[in-house]
Scaffold this active site. Structure first.
Site, PDB file in Angstrom:
ATOM      1  N   GLU A  39       0.825  -1.212   0.000  1.00 21.00           N
ATOM      2  CA  GLU A  39       0.000   0.000   0.000  1.00 21.00           C
ATOM      3  C   GLU A  39       0.861   1.264   0.000  1.00 21.00           C
ATOM      4  O   GLU A  39       0.540   2.241  -0.671  1.00 21.00           O
ATOM      5  CB  GLU A  39      -0.947   0.012   1.200  1.00 21.00           C
ATOM      6  CG  GLU A  39      -2.070  -1.018   1.120  1.00 21.00           C
ATOM      7  CD  GLU A  39      -2.953  -0.842  -0.108  1.00 21.00           C
ATOM      8  OE1 GLU A  39      -2.962   0.259  -0.693  1.00 21.00           O
ATOM      9  OE2 GLU A  39      -3.622  -1.811  -0.496  1.00 21.00           O
ATOM     10  N   TYR A  57      -6.423   6.746   3.834  1.00 20.76           N
ATOM     11  CA  TYR A  57      -6.589   5.708   2.813  1.00 20.76           C
ATOM     12  C   TYR A  57      -5.890   4.416   3.215  1.00 20.76           C
ATOM     13  O   TYR A  57      -6.493   3.336   3.226  1.00 20.76           O
ATOM     14  CB  TYR A  57      -6.062   6.154   1.438  1.00 20.76           C
ATOM     15  CG  TYR A  57      -5.832   4.937   0.583  1.00 20.76           C
ATOM     16  CD1 TYR A  57      -6.901   4.245   0.046  1.00 20.76           C
ATOM     17  CD2 TYR A  57      -4.545   4.406   0.412  1.00 20.76           C
ATOM     18  CE1 TYR A  57      -6.722   3.060  -0.653  1.00 20.76           C
ATOM     19  CE2 TYR A  57      -4.356   3.222  -0.268  1.00 20.76           C
ATOM     20  CZ  TYR A  57      -5.445   2.557  -0.805  1.00 20.76           C
ATOM     21  OH  TYR A  57      -5.261   1.385  -1.464  1.00 20.76           O
ATOM     22  N   ASP A  69      -9.330   6.135  -2.108  1.00 22.91           N
ATOM     23  CA  ASP A  69      -8.214   6.600  -2.930  1.00 22.91           C
ATOM     24  C   ASP A  69      -8.767   7.170  -4.228  1.00 22.91           C
ATOM     25  O   ASP A  69      -9.976   7.398  -4.356  1.00 22.91           O
ATOM     26  CB  ASP A  69      -7.268   5.430  -3.206  1.00 22.91           C
ATOM     27  CG  ASP A  69      -7.924   4.397  -4.105  1.00 22.91           C
ATOM     28  OD1 ASP A  69      -9.172   4.391  -4.194  1.00 22.91           O
ATOM     29  OD2 ASP A  69      -7.200   3.611  -4.727  1.00 22.91           O
TER      30      ASP A  69
END
Length: 368
Positions: free
Chosen positions: A39, A122, A140
């Site tokens: 991520e 996020y 996102d």
DNA sequence: TAAACGTGGTA
DNA sequence: TTACCAAGTTT
């Protein structure tokens, strides 16, 4: 949308995901360390770019404990070329934070995850839902696109407040059962079907629910007003060798672009040119180096090659290359940098800008 | 809240 | 060449 509609949408969407999910290295298990790493790497960066970095990274640093102890040089070499280098530094700081404050175990809720350096709203949502099954949205750019269309929502995504607005709108849709798959389905849909320019609405599992599609407004969503204008700056890049063939590199200041990374010494032309002056002379460059760093340059020469252009998010740089020589015993006490052998340069994690400058210089040498 | 922060790809 | 886009966070 009523409860029955939401159930139907979730079902249709997860079925689509089961049939169409991309096989990605970080989807092979739900190990929090890998989910987290992927991520962070994927922030503002495309899957195809991340893939080889991710593989190399987990091979070099298979566990959180490895990352917490990695030397900074090794870390930057692993991140070399990926950009947004503070992500890598924060990754190590976060690993240390989790080792000491959480006994090496990731916190499992989005609220706690968000307290960790480098993890924003996020990423917290993504990790919490994918690794720990918490039913929270991961908002996102894909989510902006997918849900601004689904709801025909005209909220301006340029504004900071848009993220919370969409989180509130999306939250009721995230299923308790498979929240991580739902969020990843949003990402896959956003990258393959619900794309910015030419969305494939006829193939979209959410098309029956999509309010923008119903009105033919999918290309007008999301609404985004802000545009960044790039500042143009001219630099001199100095390729300075000593008599042993080593090259002098400069460490960039802790604040600002490419902070802490090495490049050829760069001089902003604005710092060299006075009012009416148009041309920069070799003498002037040598004088600048003497005044700034107490260093004596010799044979300062403009290199007859095309300047290097490098574009950042908010900057547009043009760099003119110069060569010079310097005494190997020069006192670098006042200079933020050091000499590198050819081998040492190869081992150093360098920004793409520096790679471009090196390539331009190498191409020149080849032709001489 | 808006600006800063990398890079590669596409129109 | 210019402009915009791509799994955002920090200050």
């Amino acid at each position: 949308m009523n409860n029955n509609e939401i159930k139907a949408l979730q079902s249709d969407f997860l079925n689509w995901y089961d049939q169409n999910k991309r096989p990605l290295p970080w989807r092979e298990n739900q190990e929090p360390y890998y989910v987290w790493l992927s991520e962070i790497m994927l922030q503002q960066t495309q899957v195809q770019t991340v893939m080889p970095y991710f593989e190399r990274f987990i091979q070099a640093l298979p566990t959180l404990a490895d990352l917490a102890q990695v030397p900074d040089d090794t870390l930057m070499k692993l991140w070399e070329g990926l950009g947004y280098y503070s992500r890598a530094r924060n990754l190590k700081r976060a690993a240390q934070q989790i080792m000491t404050d959480y006994h090496g175990t990731f916190p499992q809720t989005a609220a706690e995850l968000e307290q960790i350096i480098g993890i924003g709203p996020y990423t917290a949502g993504a990790i919490a839902s994918i690794a720990f099954g918490e039913a929270v949205p991961a908002v996102d750019g894909n989510a902006y696109r997918v849900f601004s269309r689904l709801f025909d929502d005209t909220t301006d995504i340029s504004k900071s407040s848009a993220r919370q607005h969409f989180a509130n709108e999306i939250a009721p849709l995230v299923p308790k059962e498979r929240p991580g798959d739902f969020n990843q389905a949003v990402m896959d849909l956003g990258s393959s079907i619900c794309t910015t320019k030419d969305p494939a609405c006829l193939l979209c599992p959410l098309q029956p629910y999509c309010q923008a599609y119903a009105q033919g407004k999918q290309l007008e969503r999301p609404v985004k007003t802000k545009k960044i204008k790039k500042k143009r700056e001219q630099y001199l890049a100095l390729v300075i060798h000593d008599e042993q063939g080593r090259v002098l590199l400069q460490e960039r200041p802790a604040k600002g672009v490419l902070s802490g990374l090495y490049t050829y010494p760069l001089i902003n032309e604005a710092n060299l040119l006075s009012e009416s002056q148009k041309v920069i002379t070799s003498t002037q460059i040598a004088a600048f180096f003497k005044a700034q760093y107490e260093l004596t340059l010799q044979q300062v020469q403009l290199l007859p090659v095309k300047p290097v252009t490098h574009i950042f998010t908010h900057l547009h740089w043009q760099l003119t290359l110069y060569t010079a020589s310097i005494d190997a015993n020069a006192n670098l006490a006042y200079f933020p940098g050091r000499f590198f052998t050819t081998a040492a340069i190869a081992e150093q994690g360098l920004p793409t800008l520096q790679k471009k400058l090196q390539a331009r210089f190498a191409a020149y040498q080849k032709n001489v």
